[in-house]
Design a protein around this motif. Structure first.
Motif, PDB file in Angstrom:
ATOM      1  N   LEU A 122      -0.822  13.314  -4.136  1.00  0.00           N
ATOM      2  CA  LEU A 122      -0.676  12.867  -2.751  1.00  0.00           C
ATOM      3  C   LEU A 122       0.698  12.248  -2.521  1.00  0.00           C
ATOM      4  O   LEU A 122       1.320  12.456  -1.481  1.00  0.00           O
ATOM      5  CB  LEU A 122      -1.764  11.862  -2.397  1.00  0.00           C
ATOM      6  CG  LEU A 122      -3.149  12.421  -2.150  1.00  0.00           C
ATOM      7  CD1 LEU A 122      -4.154  11.292  -1.986  1.00  0.00           C
ATOM      8  CD2 LEU A 122      -3.146  13.307  -0.936  1.00  0.00           C
ATOM      9  N   GLY A 123       1.173  11.484  -3.481  1.00  0.00           N
ATOM     10  CA  GLY A 123       2.483  10.866  -3.351  1.00  0.00           C
ATOM     11  C   GLY A 123       3.595  11.888  -3.286  1.00  0.00           C
ATOM     12  O   GLY A 123       4.526  11.763  -2.488  1.00  0.00           O
ATOM     13  N   TYR A 124       3.508  12.917  -4.106  1.00  0.00           N
ATOM     14  CA  TYR A 124       4.520  13.969  -4.079  1.00  0.00           C
ATOM     15  C   TYR A 124       4.486  14.709  -2.748  1.00  0.00           C
ATOM     16  O   TYR A 124       5.537  14.989  -2.170  1.00  0.00           O
ATOM     17  CB  TYR A 124       4.319  14.946  -5.231  1.00  0.00           C
ATOM     18  CG  TYR A 124       5.365  16.032  -5.243  1.00  0.00           C
ATOM     19  CD1 TYR A 124       6.633  15.776  -5.731  1.00  0.00           C
ATOM     20  CD2 TYR A 124       5.090  17.293  -4.738  1.00  0.00           C
ATOM     21  CE1 TYR A 124       7.605  16.758  -5.725  1.00  0.00           C
ATOM     22  CE2 TYR A 124       6.050  18.281  -4.714  1.00  0.00           C
ATOM     23  CZ  TYR A 124       7.310  18.018  -5.222  1.00  0.00           C
ATOM     24  OH  TYR A 124       8.270  18.983  -5.194  1.00  0.00           O
ATOM     25  N   ILE A 133       6.750  16.217   2.494  1.00  0.00           N
ATOM     26  CA  ILE A 133       6.363  16.638   3.844  1.00  0.00           C
ATOM     27  C   ILE A 133       6.674  15.493   4.799  1.00  0.00           C
ATOM     28  O   ILE A 133       6.107  14.412   4.676  1.00  0.00           O
ATOM     29  CB  ILE A 133       4.869  17.008   3.913  1.00  0.00           C
ATOM     30  CG1 ILE A 133       4.572  18.166   2.995  1.00  0.00           C
ATOM     31  CG2 ILE A 133       4.468  17.323   5.341  1.00  0.00           C
ATOM     32  CD1 ILE A 133       3.107  18.499   2.882  1.00  0.00           C
ATOM     33  N   LEU A 134       7.555  15.727   5.743  1.00  0.00           N
ATOM     34  CA  LEU A 134       7.947  14.690   6.688  1.00  0.00           C
ATOM     35  C   LEU A 134       7.336  14.887   8.062  1.00  0.00           C
ATOM     36  O   LEU A 134       7.653  14.169   8.993  1.00  0.00           O
ATOM     37  CB  LEU A 134       9.474  14.631   6.789  1.00  0.00           C
ATOM     38  CG  LEU A 134      10.178  14.311   5.477  1.00  0.00           C
ATOM     39  CD1 LEU A 134      11.678  14.359   5.671  1.00  0.00           C
ATOM     40  CD2 LEU A 134       9.756  12.954   4.956  1.00  0.00           C
ATOM     41  N   ALA A 142      -0.133  12.115   8.060  1.00  0.00           N
ATOM     42  CA  ALA A 142      -1.377  11.400   8.358  1.00  0.00           C
ATOM     43  C   ALA A 142      -2.543  12.014   7.593  1.00  0.00           C
ATOM     44  O   ALA A 142      -3.413  11.291   7.105  1.00  0.00           O
ATOM     45  CB  ALA A 142      -1.649  11.427   9.857  1.00  0.00           C
ATOM     46  N   MET A 143      -2.555  13.330   7.458  1.00  0.00           N
ATOM     47  CA  MET A 143      -3.633  13.995   6.724  1.00  0.00           C
ATOM     48  C   MET A 143      -3.538  13.729   5.218  1.00  0.00           C
ATOM     49  O   MET A 143      -4.509  13.909   4.498  1.00  0.00           O
ATOM     50  CB  MET A 143      -3.608  15.502   6.985  1.00  0.00           C
ATOM     51  CG  MET A 143      -3.935  15.872   8.408  1.00  0.00           C
ATOM     52  SD  MET A 143      -5.575  15.336   8.914  1.00  0.00           S
ATOM     53  CE  MET A 143      -6.581  16.423   7.940  1.00  0.00           C
ATOM     54  N   ILE A 185      -5.933   6.317   1.341  1.00  0.00           N
ATOM     55  CA  ILE A 185      -6.630   5.101   1.770  1.00  0.00           C
ATOM     56  C   ILE A 185      -8.070   5.111   1.275  1.00  0.00           C
ATOM     57  O   ILE A 185      -8.588   4.099   0.797  1.00  0.00           O
ATOM     58  CB  ILE A 185      -6.559   4.958   3.300  1.00  0.00           C
ATOM     59  CG1 ILE A 185      -5.120   4.677   3.725  1.00  0.00           C
ATOM     60  CG2 ILE A 185      -7.497   3.871   3.807  1.00  0.00           C
ATOM     61  CD1 ILE A 185      -4.898   4.733   5.223  1.00  0.00           C
ATOM     62  N   VAL A 186      -8.727   6.255   1.364  1.00  0.00           N
ATOM     63  CA  VAL A 186     -10.111   6.370   0.878  1.00  0.00           C
ATOM     64  C   VAL A 186     -10.162   6.142  -0.636  1.00  0.00           C
ATOM     65  O   VAL A 186     -11.053   5.450  -1.138  1.00  0.00           O
ATOM     66  CB  VAL A 186     -10.700   7.746   1.258  1.00  0.00           C
ATOM     67  CG1 VAL A 186     -12.032   7.985   0.582  1.00  0.00           C
ATOM     68  CG2 VAL A 186     -10.844   7.849   2.759  1.00  0.00           C
TER      69      VAL A 186
END
Length: 85
Positions: free
Chosen positions: A47-49, A54-55, A61-62, A68-69
């Protein structure tokens, strides 16, 4: 190769969330906390990568919502994750 790696890391992260969910619902379920931590770290690294590459606002947001979950589930299972390793 990078996309394939992200798919595998994301799959491991999803598997870690599933294992942590089972452990929270059924406390007698046997799995090592270290293994769940590794799965969650793999998923968050994917997710971090994706977040850094992706900007696009909608895509970001997706990507941030699953993070967060994941943090919420890790916080819910903090007694097991950090207490037993």
């Amino acid at each position: 190769i990078v996309l394939l790696l992200l798919v595998f890391l994301g799959g491991f992260g999803l598997w870690g969330i599933c294992q942590l969910t089972i452990k929270l619902v059924v406390p007698s379920f046997r799995i090592k906390a270290r293994r769940i931590k590794l799965f969650l770290i793999a998923g968050l690294s994917a997710l971090g990568y994706c977040t850094t590459t992706i900007l696009n606002i909608e895509s970001t947001a997706m990507i941030i919502l699953p993070a967060i979950v994941t943090v919420h589930f890790a916080y819910s299972g903090r007694e097991y994750l950090w207490g037993s390793s």
